[in-house]
Design an enzyme around this catalytic site. Structure first.
Site: not given
Ligand code: GDP
Ligand code: MN
Length: 380
Positions: A101, A189
């Site tokens: 992530y 993101e």
């Protein structure tokens, strides 16, 4: 402004962040062609502006172009988390060995950007964040110093990377930061950032741009913003196109106010008198007559709306300009609907005179105007 995944990936690509090969499709036939072009196995991904599509059945895998077409048809006929799917992204299927992530967001408390990174990326990142927060690395970025290569390498090291992969990961983090600053991202993101052999690829992409900074991103505004339109009705899409601050409601009294607070109060007052507002439309401050005309015309053309209620408190907004806008819309629209106007403040006398001369009803208070509009709409 929310971008859809395929739009965000286009921006990512422009900043040198590796993304899978793929293309958006609006029909099963188109999806088949894209799958043929890619060759081999593909993923078909619903383009809706919400996360958690994987868990909601919005991500399908296909072995052949024909199966890709079937998967696309299935998604295009469905809703994912309450939003109708209008487009799918067809991409090469990655052999993902590990999901990381990487994100960039604004920390309001410190007034800085913060980079978030985790070696436990993928669909359960929220759970990782709440159960094992120590697995999410946070790096605050000093806005003057900026985000430097050694900061990026430090993140990669703490995620357990070394050598070439550490360099690639830190490179991607730098580019994500540059992108975020350049486009005024509120959040951007990559989840998952997929480890595929010796490569890192952004398998998913999210990008929300600060609406208050859009004035300096005309190019992005022109090209993107698909995520804003998904889930909106045709009328709401039209309002977006015109740049109106508009929300559709299910009643029959059209409402225009200036300032979000006054407009909300107008909705409440109409409801109090037993009426049903058909929309929220805030003109904002200092509105020129053309803008008023556009807003009034918009509601005159909305077939659900039977009566128009305009409630204006003139500060920097001038009541005479509002009145001119209303009268012009009435003259040009070619649609007749009862209107009730309440104007108060700067150049109020002139505004009221213009309206009365044109035969438009003007009331003295918001309560009177609301009550009158409810009666004209057919009562409680
Ligand atoms: P989200 O659920 O809306 O966040 O959608 P994502 O694009 O992140 O996809 C969800 C999950 O699907 C990912 O975490 C992956 O596990 C899986 N996935 C997406 N693309 C691929 C791919 O190309 N190959 C493989 N093996 N899995 C994928
Ligand atoms: Mn994701």
């Amino acid at each position: 402004m929310k971008l859809l995944e395929y739009e965000a990936k286009e921006v990512f690509r422009g900043f040198g962040i590796p993304v899978p090969r793929g293309k958006v499709a609006e029909s099963a036939e188109e999806a088949i062609r894209v799958a043929e072009m890619i060759g081999g196995q593909v993923v078909i991904k619903a383009q809706v502006p919400v996360g958690g599509r994987g868990k909601a059945g919005g991500i399908l895998l296909a072995e052949t172009p024909e199966r890709a077409g079937e998967a696309a048809a299935r998604l295009l006929a469905s809703e994912v988390r309450g939003i109708k799917v209008r487009r799918v992204l067809v991409e090469e299927r990655l052999k993902i060995e590990k999901e990381l992530y990487l994100g960039l967001t604004v920390d309001r408390r410190y007034g800085t950007y913060v980079i978030l990174a985790s070696s436990e990326g993928g669909v359960d990142i929220e759970e990782v964040a709440s159960r094992t927060p120590e697995k999410i690395i946070k790096q605050y970025v000093d806005p003057i110093d900026g985000f430097r290569p050694h900061h990026a390498r430090w993140i990669a090291k703490r995620l357990g990377f070394s050598g070439g992969l550490m360099m690639r990961l830190s490179e991607i983090a730098m580019r994500l930061y540059d992108l975020g600053v350049e486009v005024d991202a509120e959040i951007t993101e990559i989840n998952p950032l997929a480890l595929v052999g010796e490569d890192l690829v952004a398998a998913d992409a999210r990008l929300n741009i600060d609406d208050n900074a859009l004035f300096r991103h005309g190019d992005l505004l022109q090209r993107y913003g698909g995520g804003e339109l998904e889930g909106l009705s045709e009328v709401e899409r039209e309002a977006r196109r015109l740049g109106l601050t508009y929300v559709e409601l299910d009643g029959n009294i059209g409402i225009i106010g200036n300032g979000a607070g006054l407009t909300m109060a107008t909705l409440d007052t109409v409801t109090l008198y037993g009426g049903r507002p058909g929309n929220f439309l805030d003109l904002g401050g200092g509105t020129p007559p053309e803008r008023v005309e556009q807003a009034v015309t918009f509601l005159l053309n909305d077939k659900r709306i039977r009566v128009l209620l305009v409630n204006i408190l003139g500060g920097i907004t001038r009541c005479d300009e509002i009145a001119r806008g209303i009268v012009n819309a009435r003259l040009k629209a070619g649609v007749i609907k009862p209107m009730v106007i309440r104007l108060s403040g700067t150049n109020e006398e002139e505004g009221i005179r213009i309206l009365r001369e044109a035969g438009v009803e003007v009331m003295g208070t918001m309560e009177e105007a609301a009550e009158r509009s409810v009666i004209l709409a057919g009562g409680r």
